[in-house]
Design an enzyme around this catalytic site. Structure first.
Site, PDB file in Angstrom:
ATOM      1  N   ARG A 163       0.902  -1.130  -0.217  1.00 25.39           N
ATOM      2  CA  ARG A 163      -0.184  -0.101  -0.092  1.00 25.39           C
ATOM      3  C   ARG A 163       0.898   1.096  -0.161  1.00 25.39           C
ATOM      4  NH1 ARG A 163      -5.494  -0.880   2.087  1.00 25.39           N
ATOM      5  NH2 ARG A 163      -6.321  -2.482   0.968  1.00 25.39           N
TER       6      ARG A 163
ATOM      7  N   HIS B   6      17.789  -7.204   4.266  1.00 23.17           N
ATOM      8  CA  HIS B   6      18.037  -6.964   3.132  1.00 23.17           C
ATOM      9  C   HIS B   6      17.528  -6.908   2.058  1.00 23.17           C
ATOM     10  CE1 HIS B   6      19.649 -11.252   0.628  1.00 23.17           C
ATOM     11  NE2 HIS B   6      19.726  -9.743  -0.163  1.00 23.17           N
TER      12      HIS B   6
ATOM     13  N   ARG C 215      16.797  -5.608  -1.391  1.00 29.36           N
ATOM     14  CA  ARG C 215      17.495  -6.170  -2.835  1.00 29.36           C
ATOM     15  C   ARG C 215      17.634  -4.479  -4.246  1.00 29.36           C
ATOM     16  NH1 ARG C 215      17.792 -11.233  -2.678  1.00 29.36           N
ATOM     17  NH2 ARG C 215      16.951 -12.187  -0.765  1.00 29.36           N
TER      18      ARG C 215
ATOM     19  N   HIS D 126      10.862  -4.999  -0.893  1.00 26.80           N
ATOM     20  CA  HIS D 126      10.489  -5.069   0.354  1.00 26.80           C
ATOM     21  C   HIS D 126      11.420  -4.117   0.872  1.00 26.80           C
ATOM     22  CE1 HIS D 126      13.869  -7.582   0.265  1.00 26.80           C
ATOM     23  NE2 HIS D 126      13.429  -9.147  -0.146  1.00 26.80           N
TER      24      HIS D 126
ATOM     25  N   GLU E 113      22.122  -6.986   4.694  1.00 27.44           N
ATOM     26  CA  GLU E 113      22.566  -8.352   3.771  1.00 27.44           C
ATOM     27  C   GLU E 113      22.916  -8.302   2.515  1.00 27.44           C
ATOM     28  OE1 GLU E 113      20.437 -12.114   6.287  1.00 27.44           O
ATOM     29  OE2 GLU E 113      19.708 -11.155   4.748  1.00 27.44           O
TER      30      GLU E 113
ATOM     31  N   THR F 280      14.398 -15.015  -2.899  1.00 27.57           N
ATOM     32  CA  THR F 280      15.604 -15.559  -1.443  1.00 27.57           C
ATOM     33  C   THR F 280      17.007 -15.760  -1.120  1.00 27.57           C
ATOM     34  OG1 THR F 280      14.762 -15.911   1.083  1.00 27.57           O
ATOM     35  CG2 THR F 280      14.075 -17.434  -0.873  1.00 27.57           C
TER      36      THR F 280
ATOM     37  N   HIS G 146      18.356 -19.126   7.584  1.00 27.91           N
ATOM     38  CA  HIS G 146      17.114 -19.351   6.839  1.00 27.91           C
ATOM     39  C   HIS G 146      16.457 -20.526   6.926  1.00 27.91           C
ATOM     40  CE1 HIS G 146      16.103 -18.473   1.855  1.00 27.91           C
ATOM     41  NE2 HIS G 146      15.474 -19.876   2.300  1.00 27.91           N
TER      42      HIS G 146
ATOM     43  N   HIS H  15      11.041 -14.512   7.326  1.00 30.86           N
ATOM     44  CA  HIS H  15       9.744 -15.902   7.083  1.00 30.86           C
ATOM     45  C   HIS H  15       8.725 -16.160   8.085  1.00 30.86           C
ATOM     46  CE1 HIS H  15       7.332 -17.098   4.370  1.00 30.86           C
ATOM     47  NE2 HIS H  15       7.606 -18.132   5.158  1.00 30.86           N
TER      48      HIS H  15
END
Length: 237
Positions: A18, A43, A45, A50, A70, A100, A190, A214
């Site tokens: 949003r 992290h 990207r 995100h 990261e 990922t 992870h 996650h």
């Protein structure tokens, strides 16, 4: 005690669906620390799906525990990290479009490249961790890079844990023991979760830090943020 660093990428992903800053990414980071998290991981990207690059300096001024960034060491990433100076930079070998982080560095092939990057970050006063598979063949080239730590990729462990947990953790425990003896710290991350974390920690007594995102965010939907932090912390005691 192994430290818990909360990866807040998934909170940023929800925010980005949003317009605006809701949920408030920065307040979430503050609350994680208030409730007992011992670090915040992000992290960014290239597509900023995100964590956005603009979030990085804002979080630097907010995070009071340990700030871990990261990412793949592109020119843009390196310029940002050296400017912001987090406590730790975890280098991952992700291609630009990867969903990922799902494998570690081939430190044999990229030893010279990584050695230069590690040195540049360390000269800026930043601790460096290399994302690595639990592969003993990589140990000599890892040491040669001069890295401060490795972060063991635990995705394969998490999958194999469901069939044979002893076999799943064996290679991780062996490489952890070896690199610790060589003076390199051990992190992990992870697919670690409330089912497999405690056993992993018990099998790697020298484990310094885990970065969890996650599963942590998913568990927070059920148990609430404060309770989830305490549950994960209890698994690391």
């Amino acid at each position: 005690m192994t430290r818990l660093s909360v990866n807040i990428n998934k909170v940023a992903l929800l925010r980005n669906s949003r317009v605006g800053n809701y949920p408030d990414l920065y307040q979430f980071a503050k609350d994680c620390e208030e409730f007992g998290a011992q670090g915040i991981t992000v992290h960014p990207r290239p597509d900023e799906r995100h964590i956005r690059y603009a979030d990085i300096p804002i979080l630097k001024n907010i995070v009071k525990t340990e700030y871990n960034i990261e990412g793949y060491p592109s020119k843009e990433f390196m310029e940002l990290v050296i400017k912001v100076k987090p406590d730790q930079c975890t280098l991952v070998p992700d291609a630009p479009g990867v969903l990922t982080s799902n494998t570690g560095w081939d430190t044999k092939t990229h030893q010279i490249f990584l050695t230069d990057i590690v040195s540049e970050l360390q000269e800026a006063g930043i601790r460096v961790s290399l994302f690595l598979n639990a592969d003993m063949d990589m140990v000599s080239s890892v040491v040669a890079t001069g890295t401060d730590r490795i972060e063991l990729y635990t995705g394969t462990y998490a999958t194999a844990f469901l069939q044979d947990k002893e076999d799943a953790v064996k290679a991780h425990a062996e490489i952890s023991k070896t690199v610790h003896q060589l003076g390199i710290g051990i992190n992990a991350g992870h697919d670690l979760n409330l089912q497999n974390l405690k056993f992993y920690k018990e099998s790697l007594p020298n484990l310094k830090e885990v970065s969890i995102g996650h599963a942590f965010i998913a568990d927070s939907l059920y148990y609430g943020l404060k309770s989830t932090i305490q549950m994960y912390r209890n698994n690391l005691c």
